[in-house]
Design an enzyme around this catalytic site. Structure first.
Site, PDB file in Angstrom:
ATOM      1  N   TYR A 143      59.041  23.338  63.454  1.00 50.22           N
ATOM      2  CA  TYR A 143      58.745  22.597  64.686  1.00 50.22           C
ATOM      3  C   TYR A 143      58.067  23.530  65.700  1.00 50.22           C
ATOM      4  CZ  TYR A 143      59.705  19.676  68.840  1.00 50.22           C
ATOM      5  OH  TYR A 143      59.597  18.929  69.985  1.00 50.22           O
ATOM      6  N   LYS A 147      54.329  23.287  67.149  1.00 50.22           N
ATOM      7  CA  LYS A 147      54.106  23.083  68.591  1.00 50.22           C
ATOM      8  C   LYS A 147      53.303  24.238  69.184  1.00 50.22           C
ATOM      9  CE  LYS A 147      56.240  19.120  69.040  1.00 50.22           C
ATOM     10  NZ  LYS A 147      55.474  17.905  69.355  1.00 50.22           N
TER      11      LYS A 147
HETATM   12  N1  NAD Z   1      62.585  14.617  74.109  1.00 48.31           N
HETATM   13  C1  NAD Z   1      62.447  15.944  74.333  1.00 48.31           C
HETATM   14  O1  NAD Z   1      63.373  16.596  74.851  1.00 48.31           O
HETATM   15  C2  NAD Z   1      61.167  16.650  73.957  1.00 48.31           C
HETATM   16  C3  NAD Z   1      61.048  17.998  74.295  1.00 48.31           C
HETATM   17  C4  NAD Z   1      59.886  18.676  73.963  1.00 48.31           C
HETATM   18  C5  NAD Z   1      58.857  18.021  73.313  1.00 48.31           C
HETATM   19  N2  NAD Z   1      58.994  16.708  72.997  1.00 48.31           N
HETATM   20  C6  NAD Z   1      57.878  16.080  72.281  1.00 48.31           C
HETATM   21  O2  NAD Z   1      57.527  14.865  72.904  1.00 48.31           O
HETATM   22  C7  NAD Z   1      57.082  13.930  71.904  1.00 48.31           C
HETATM   23  C8  NAD Z   1      57.883  12.653  71.988  1.00 48.31           C
HETATM   24  O3  NAD Z   1      59.262  12.969  71.859  1.00 48.31           O
HETATM   25  P1  NAD Z   1      60.420  11.869  71.995  1.00 48.31           P
HETATM   26  O4  NAD Z   1      61.573  12.553  72.603  1.00 48.31           O
HETATM   27  O5  NAD Z   1      59.891  10.610  72.607  1.00 48.31           O
HETATM   28  O6  NAD Z   1      60.745  11.645  70.449  1.00 48.31           O
HETATM   29  P2  NAD Z   1      61.260  10.363  69.691  1.00 48.31           P
HETATM   30  O7  NAD Z   1      61.970  10.869  68.493  1.00 48.31           O
HETATM   31  O8  NAD Z   1      61.981   9.422  70.619  1.00 48.31           O
HETATM   32  O9  NAD Z   1      59.899   9.649  69.250  1.00 48.31           O
HETATM   33  C9  NAD Z   1      59.071  10.171  68.264  1.00 48.31           C
HETATM   34  C10 NAD Z   1      58.357   8.988  67.623  1.00 48.31           C
HETATM   35  O10 NAD Z   1      57.451   9.484  66.620  1.00 48.31           O
HETATM   36  C11 NAD Z   1      57.506   8.579  65.541  1.00 48.31           C
HETATM   37  N3  NAD Z   1      57.043   9.211  64.317  1.00 48.31           N
HETATM   38  C12 NAD Z   1      57.692  10.160  63.583  1.00 48.31           C
HETATM   39  N4  NAD Z   1      56.965  10.474  62.511  1.00 48.31           N
HETATM   40  C13 NAD Z   1      55.838   9.719  62.563  1.00 48.31           C
HETATM   41  C14 NAD Z   1      54.707   9.612  61.714  1.00 48.31           C
HETATM   42  N5  NAD Z   1      54.599  10.336  60.594  1.00 48.31           N
HETATM   43  N6  NAD Z   1      53.726   8.740  62.054  1.00 48.31           N
HETATM   44  C15 NAD Z   1      53.842   7.988  63.173  1.00 48.31           C
HETATM   45  N7  NAD Z   1      54.901   8.063  64.007  1.00 48.31           N
HETATM   46  C16 NAD Z   1      55.882   8.914  63.697  1.00 48.31           C
HETATM   47  C17 NAD Z   1      58.967   8.168  65.453  1.00 48.31           C
HETATM   48  O11 NAD Z   1      59.151   6.986  64.695  1.00 48.31           O
HETATM   49  C18 NAD Z   1      59.325   8.028  66.917  1.00 48.31           C
HETATM   50  O12 NAD Z   1      59.113   6.702  67.375  1.00 48.31           O
HETATM   51  C19 NAD Z   1      57.215  14.651  70.567  1.00 48.31           C
HETATM   52  O13 NAD Z   1      55.979  15.238  70.219  1.00 48.31           O
HETATM   53  C20 NAD Z   1      58.238  15.722  70.852  1.00 48.31           C
HETATM   54  O14 NAD Z   1      58.119  16.833  69.988  1.00 48.31           O
HETATM   55  C21 NAD Z   1      60.132  15.998  73.302  1.00 48.31           C
END
Ligand code: NAD
Length: 239
Positions: A143, A147
């Protein structure tokens, strides 16, 4: 802020993706929402595509749909993500490859298929990286590598496709979405305590940053990273 624009948002069924779709629509955009899960937002102004962003075919479908339905594509928000927590010696090769494919390769595929449309529109790409790109946290080798790769890729794409297309990257910190469902209460408390803001971020707060970078309000910003983490990376509790 996005009146008349057409945007693609991936990971649109997730916490941040859904908030971005909501905000983009509120700002006047028409949205193509993509997710591998089928709980995609069913609302006016949003066209949904179910599929895997790590496959080139889905991006060809996105580009074809944008061209056929709207005749343009202004914004790509590459945001879908998977995480498998394990140290490198316990992480399977399959899980390594999957995380690199969904979290990093998908952005290459997006640009490969969509940059023609983005150039025509004078568009913007916004990538979802993470604070994991700049800080090491145990259990996230693939991851973090993906990133970190997005930060370099975003910079590269900005240089490659300027001045026609701007490319910027957001680095969220702890944002309360279902991604935190399997994190223990003790670890959640520690994460919040490590922010200057003293709380989790809301998906809408990341959506605000993404909307700014997608809009003409950021017209002189490209190749940049915007950390949205309540001061998490700024703060240390030791000398
Ligand atoms: N929530 C946090 O604390 C956080 C922190 C840092 C970075 N992020 C980043 O922000 C973004 C969104 O995070 P989130 O918290 O909303 O995550 P989340 O898990 O709620 O949503 C991720 C979505 O991606 C979809 N997904 C996964 N694999 C897929 C694929 N192969 N094709 C299409 N869709 C796919 C999932 O079904 C899900 O709906 C991500 O890139 C995550 O790495 C989140």
């Amino acid at each position: 802020m996005l009146s008349g624009k057409v945007a693609v948002v991936t990971g649109a069924a997730g916490g941040i993706g859904a908030a971005v779709v909501e905000r983009f629509v509120a700002e006047g955009a028409r949205v193509i929402a993509v997710d591998v899960a089928d709980q995609l937002p069913d609302r006016a102004g949003v066209l949904t595509i179910t599929g895997d962003v790590a496959e080139a075919a889905i991006w060809r479908r996105v580009a074809d749909t944008a061209r056929a339905e709207f005749g343009r594509l202004d914004v790509v928000h590459s945001n879908a993500s998977v995480t498998v927590r394990a140290p490198a010696h316990e992480l399977s090769e399959r899980d390594w490859d999957r995380q690199i494919a969904v979290n990093l390769k998908a952005t290459y595929l997006a640009v490969h298929e969509c940059v023609g449309l983005l150039r025509e529109a004078g568009g913007a790409v916004v990538l979802s990286s993470s604070v994991h790109a700049v800080v090491g946290l145990p259990g996230h080798p693939a991851y973090a590598a993906a990133k970190g790769g997005l930060v370099a890729l975003g910079r590269q794409l900005a240089v490659e496709y300027g001045p026609h297309v701007r490319v910027n990257t957001v680095l969220p910190g702890p944002i309360l979405t279902s991604a935190w469902d399997d994190v223990s209460e003790a670890d959640r408390v520690r994460s919040v305590a490590a922010t200057a803001a003293g709380r989790f971020g809301r998906p809408s707060e990341v959506a605000a940053a993404v909307t700014f970078l997608a809009s003409d309000e950021s017209s002189y910003i490209t190749g940049a990273c915007l950390v949205v983490d309540g001061g998490w990376t700024a703060m240390k509790d030791s000398a």
